[in-house]
Scaffold this motif. Structure first.
Motif, mmCIF file in Angstrom:
data_model
loop_
_atom_site.group_PDB
_atom_site.id
_atom_site.type_symbol
_atom_site.label_atom_id
_atom_site.label_comp_id
_atom_site.label_asym_id
_atom_site.label_seq_id
_atom_site.Cartn_x
_atom_site.Cartn_y
_atom_site.Cartn_z
ATOM 1 N N THR A 1 0.853 -1.160 -0.134
ATOM 2 C CA THR A 1 -0.135 0.235 0.228
ATOM 3 C C THR A 1 0.848 1.290 0.030
ATOM 4 N N SER A 2 1.857 1.161 0.800
ATOM 5 C CA SER A 2 2.758 2.180 0.935
ATOM 6 C C SER A 2 3.286 2.511 -0.509
ATOM 7 N N ILE A 3 3.881 1.667 -1.107
ATOM 8 C CA ILE A 3 4.418 1.630 -2.412
ATOM 9 C C ILE A 3 3.462 2.083 -3.375
ATOM 10 N N ALA A 4 2.456 1.548 -3.410
ATOM 11 C CA ALA A 4 1.282 2.078 -4.383
ATOM 12 C C ALA A 4 0.985 3.375 -4.250
ATOM 13 N N GLN A 5 0.878 3.911 -3.061
ATOM 14 C CA GLN A 5 0.237 5.280 -3.116
ATOM 15 C C GLN A 5 1.298 6.114 -3.213
ATOM 16 N N ALA A 6 2.700 5.679 -3.049
ATOM 17 C CA ALA A 6 3.746 6.707 -3.493
ATOM 18 C C ALA A 6 3.912 7.001 -4.938
ATOM 19 N N PHE A 7 3.676 5.854 -5.583
ATOM 20 C CA PHE A 7 3.655 5.829 -7.116
ATOM 21 C C PHE A 7 2.373 6.596 -7.669
ATOM 22 N N GLU A 8 1.328 6.762 -6.910
ATOM 23 C CA GLU A 8 0.085 7.400 -7.496
ATOM 24 C C GLU A 8 0.621 9.003 -7.070
ATOM 25 N N ARG A 9 1.044 9.293 -5.955
ATOM 26 C CA ARG A 9 1.301 10.669 -5.668
ATOM 27 C C ARG A 9 2.510 11.203 -6.836
ATOM 28 N N ALA A 10 3.067 10.234 -7.258
ATOM 29 C CA ALA A 10 3.985 10.798 -8.406
ATOM 30 C C ALA A 10 3.400 10.806 -9.807
ATOM 31 N N GLY A 11 2.104 10.631 -9.543
ATOM 32 C CA GLY A 11 1.324 10.782 -10.944
ATOM 33 C C GLY A 11 0.848 9.601 -11.874
ATOM 34 N N HIS A 12 1.235 8.674 -11.318
ATOM 35 C CA HIS A 12 0.846 7.213 -12.219
ATOM 36 C C HIS A 12 -0.678 6.697 -11.419
ATOM 37 N N GLU A 13 -1.226 5.872 -12.371
ATOM 38 C CA GLU A 13 -2.322 5.220 -11.996
ATOM 39 C C GLU A 13 -1.722 3.726 -11.743
ATOM 40 N N VAL A 14 -2.178 3.073 -10.725
ATOM 41 C CA VAL A 14 -1.694 2.050 -10.348
ATOM 42 C C VAL A 14 -2.711 1.112 -9.851
ATOM 43 N N VAL A 15 -2.301 -0.402 -10.175
ATOM 44 C CA VAL A 15 -3.407 -1.420 -10.097
ATOM 45 C C VAL A 15 -2.521 -2.460 -9.233
ATOM 46 N N THR A 16 -2.948 -2.764 -8.098
ATOM 47 C CA THR A 16 -2.075 -3.586 -7.024
ATOM 48 C C THR A 16 -2.518 -4.986 -7.299
ATOM 49 N N VAL A 17 -1.669 -5.896 -7.505
ATOM 50 C CA VAL A 17 -2.067 -7.430 -7.330
ATOM 51 C C VAL A 17 -1.258 -8.127 -6.437
ATOM 52 N N ARG A 18 -1.782 -8.559 -5.511
ATOM 53 C CA ARG A 18 -1.236 -9.056 -4.244
ATOM 54 C C ARG A 18 -1.217 -10.696 -4.388
ATOM 55 N N TYR A 19 -0.046 -11.208 -4.922
ATOM 56 C CA TYR A 19 -0.195 -12.840 -5.186
ATOM 57 C C TYR A 19 -0.243 -13.731 -4.395
ATOM 58 N N ASP A 20 0.080 -13.416 -3.139
ATOM 59 C CA ASP A 20 -0.027 -14.122 -1.865
ATOM 60 C C ASP A 20 -1.115 -13.839 -1.049
ATOM 61 N N ASP A 21 -2.211 -13.122 -1.276
ATOM 62 C CA ASP A 21 -3.250 -12.678 -0.423
ATOM 63 C C ASP A 21 -4.188 -13.742 -0.030
ATOM 64 N N TYR A 22 -3.679 -14.495 1.002
ATOM 65 C CA TYR A 22 -4.597 -15.455 1.562
ATOM 66 C C TYR A 22 -5.306 -14.914 2.524
ATOM 67 N N VAL A 23 -6.541 -14.442 2.283
ATOM 68 C CA VAL A 23 -7.254 -13.621 3.023
ATOM 69 C C VAL A 23 -8.133 -14.335 4.136
ATOM 70 N N THR A 24 -9.107 -15.201 3.464
ATOM 71 C CA THR A 24 -10.159 -16.009 4.252
ATOM 72 C C THR A 24 -9.435 -17.040 4.715
ATOM 73 N N VAL A 25 -10.247 -17.669 5.893
ATOM 74 C CA VAL A 25 -9.721 -18.886 6.536
ATOM 75 C C VAL A 25 -9.797 -19.887 5.579
ATOM 76 N N LYS A 26 -10.368 -20.014 4.695
ATOM 77 C CA LYS A 26 -10.503 -21.249 3.602
ATOM 78 C C LYS A 26 -9.064 -21.054 2.752
ATOM 79 N N ASP A 27 -8.759 -19.738 2.308
ATOM 80 C CA ASP A 27 -7.657 -19.944 1.593
ATOM 81 C C ASP A 27 -6.325 -20.240 2.533
#
Length: 348
Positions: free
Chosen positions: A27-53
């Motif tokens: 989040t910190s990195i993505a928001q810093a890129f956005e403040r620099a003028g970019h559009e950012v799409v963040t893909v978290r490849y190990d985002d095991y959020v749910t208990v099932k995951d």
């Protein structure tokens, strides 16, 4: 550039940030890129959020690997993760891709970027041996960023890698210092053997040490998560979100930095002074970033560390001076916005 400004020479891009969750530094990195003028799409490849995951990962990858059961369990998970990332990448159609670590992506990911001629930057936020890449692979990849000055130099000089040293950073947008003071000596991180030994020594001397992290925690869930029941006899709590860790290190009497095998300075080096904390560092090389004695302190052995811990608890004038000057230096030179300016200059 200041902590809230934008770069003036940035060419706006649509960037896909492919990243592990790693304590939400994404989040910190993505928001810093956005403040620099970019559009950012963040893909978290190990985002095991749910208990099932999380249960699926334990049952299909971690447990079979620990038991050494036959089959390429990690390989199957990499294929599943890469399929998901490629789907997101195809949908986003970016002008550039920034990959943080990328340890769970198989060769198809890199082949896709080559086939579509997508500019890419690989950011090695950890030591090289913790990544799956050979120097030969990195030499063919394109711009590579490392938090380690020595490893970036080695990759350039010995292997011809387009490698750049970009130190870790502090995110002033995540939290603000509270001014509250708590009588404790804080450590947030993994329980490596040298860290346990040093923190146990401080605890045995009667200092109010408190550690945060799943390896220190006595909670039964954390014991199961780490596949181990034994814990050091150090007062400890469970993992905490990064924003809460910022507050912990800022409010404590002092925070201890114990690098262990790390080849360079991690995020905590910048986060403690950034949050107006008293930073007690174990490496004199911190002088590359902060003035030792007025912005941070360096300890040489456990006796010296114990003395500094006691001083941080009792000498308010000294400790408040470190807090004020360390934060000022962090805001002036060591934010994620400063680091993104360096990364932005590497697009090929």
């Amino acid at each position: 550039m200041n902590a809230t400004g934008r770069t003036s020479a940035t060419v706006p891009r649509k960037i896909v940030l492919v990243t592990p969750t790693f304590h939400d530094y994404a989040t910190s990195i993505a928001q810093a890129f956005e403040r620099a003028g970019h559009e950012v799409v963040t893909v978290r490849y190990d985002d095991y959020v749910t208990v099932k995951d999380k249960a699926r990962l334990k049952a299909t990858v971690e447990l079979p690997s620990k038991l050494r059961l036959p089959g390429d369990h990690a390989g199957r998970e990499r294929r599943r993760v890469t399929d998901s990332v490629l789907s997101d990448l195809t949908a986003a159609r970016p002008d550039g891709v920034v990959v943080i670590k990328g340890d769970m992506l198989d060769d198809r990911f890199w082949s896709h970027l080559d086939a579509h001629r997508v500019p890419r930057i690989l950011w090695l936020y950890d030591d090289l041996h913790r990544h799956p890449y050979s120097p030969e692979f990195l030499a063919q990849l394109g711009p590579v960023v490392s938090y380690s000055e020595s490893e970036a130099a080695m990759l350039r000089e010995q292997h011809g890698v387009d490698a750049t040293w970009v130190p870790d950073a502090f995110d002033p947008h995540r939290a603000q210092p509270t001014g509250r003071r708590v009588d404790r000596i804080a450590f947030v991180g993994a329980a490596h053997a040298d860290r346990v030994r040093i923190l146990q020594d401080l605890t045995d001397r009667g200092l109010p040490v408190h550690a945060w992290g799943r390896d220190f925690s006595h909670h039964p869930v954390d014991r199961l998560r780490t596949w181990g029941w034994k814990r050091p006899l150090i007062p400890a709590s469970r993992d905490i979100p990064l924003t809460e860790a910022y507050l912990v290190v800022g409010e404590s009497s002092a925070s201890v930095n114990i690098h262990g095998p790390q080849t360079d300075h991690p995020m905590r080096t910048f986060e403690v002074p950034g949050m107006a904390g008293v930073s007690l560092e174990d490496r004199a090389s911190v002088a590359r970033f902060y003035d030792v004695g007025t912005e941070v302190e360096v300890w040489t052995d456990v006796d010296h560390l114990a003395e500094l811990c006691e001083r941080s608890r009792k000498d308010r004038v000294w400790s408040e001076g470190l807090r004020e000057k360390g934060r000022a230096r962090s805001l002036a030179e060591h934010t994620f916005d400063h680091r993104i300016t360096e990364v932005d200059a590497l697009w090929r």
